[in-house]
Design an enzyme around this catalytic site. Structure first.
Site, PDB file in Angstrom:
ATOM      1  CG  ASP A 152      -2.017   0.997   1.188  1.00  0.00           C
ATOM      2  OD1 ASP A 152      -1.823   2.066   0.561  1.00  0.00           O
ATOM      3  OD2 ASP A 152      -3.076   0.727   1.775  1.00  0.00           O
ATOM      4  CE  LYS A 156      -6.537  11.111   1.298  1.00  0.00           C
ATOM      5  NZ  LYS A 156      -7.797  11.144   2.083  1.00  0.00           N
ATOM      6  CB  THR A 224       0.141 -10.155  -9.867  1.00  0.00           C
ATOM      7  OG1 THR A 224       0.436  -8.755  -9.732  1.00  0.00           O
ATOM      8  CG2 THR A 224       1.214 -10.957  -9.141  1.00  0.00           C
TER       9      THR A 224
END
Length: 245
Positions: A152, A156, A224
């Site tokens: 991830d 921000k 992937t």
């Protein structure tokens, strides 16, 4: 998943998990809900008692020989997703054992389903926080390789502290790698790639296998669906390959 202003020394963090303060660390992931298929649920029912483990917040070091039924080099994938990469790597390296870690139950079920269909016995799945696993259940010099693919990016600025490739975590991973062990990372987020390169290069126990910067795409990492979508959307993929010295 996770550059931090943690003031603790990397030696204390990586070398002695018991010296860590008792509070929970910053999460590098956000829990996800997802529909689990009948095939994934069936794989969990059949295989989890033997091939799966729940990661405790703290606990004793894993008996890897008991977990895998043998003693072999161990590779860890942090954030295995639906398992495409770890299953492909395990199939290509039957001499190694592979531990896939994630918080997403359908993904872990898919890892076990794919491993079973491929006839693999060198794959295990772990549910929970990979940092707890590294802190408490994996010893120093225990890992042959660590793979962190497309974590991830927490785009921000206020969430950058949650990125998994940050100084304190990299120091912990470096301690758990054997000398000569590899740390492979990949991301399609250009700004995160720059930060990854800086953080990994700053770790004194790691050396970039490609001193010019990023690595060529490794043959052991399959494409992937996530990566294919990134390429289709025009995002460049960055690979990084470091070794424990």
């Amino acid at each position: 998943m996770t550059t931090s202003a943690d003031s603790r020394s990397s030696v204390a963090l990586a070398g002695d998990a018991s010296a860590l303060p008792p509070q929970r660390h910053i999460r590098t992931f956000k829990p996800r809900r997802g529909r689990i298929t009948a095939a994934q649920a069936g794989a969990l029912d059949r295989l989890w008692p033997q091939w799966g483990l729940e990661i405790p917040a703290e606990g004793e070091e894993l008996d890897l020989a008991e977990l895998f039924g043998r003693v072999a080099p161990l590779q860890l994938e942090i954030g295995c997703g639906m398992g495409d990469a770890v299953v492909a790597m395990a199939a290509a390296r039957p001499d190694c054992d592979f531990l896939a870690v994630d918080v997403h139950t359908p993904g872990l079920g898919n890892v076990l389903r794919m491993a079973e269909r491929a006839g693999l016995t060198n794959v295990r799945a772990a549910a929970g926080d990979a940092l707890d696993l590294l802190r408490w259940q994996i010893g120093s010099d225990a890992l042959d390789a660590v793979h962190v693919y497309f974590p991830d990016p927490w785009p921000k600025a206020r969430h950058h502290k949650r990125r998994i490739v940050r100084g304190d975590v990299v120091a912990l991973i470096a301690d758990r790698l054997r000398t000569g062990g590899a740390l492979h990372c990949a991301t399609d987020w250009a700004e995160y790639a720059e930060e990854m390169l800086a953080v990994l290069s700053a770790e004194p126990w790691l050396r970039n296998r490609f001193p010019s910067g990023y690595a060529p795409r490794p043959t052991h990492r399959p494409v992937t669906k996530f990566e294919a979508r990134a390429v289709r959307d025009g995002r460049e993929v960055f690979d990084l390959s470091f070794v424990k010295i």
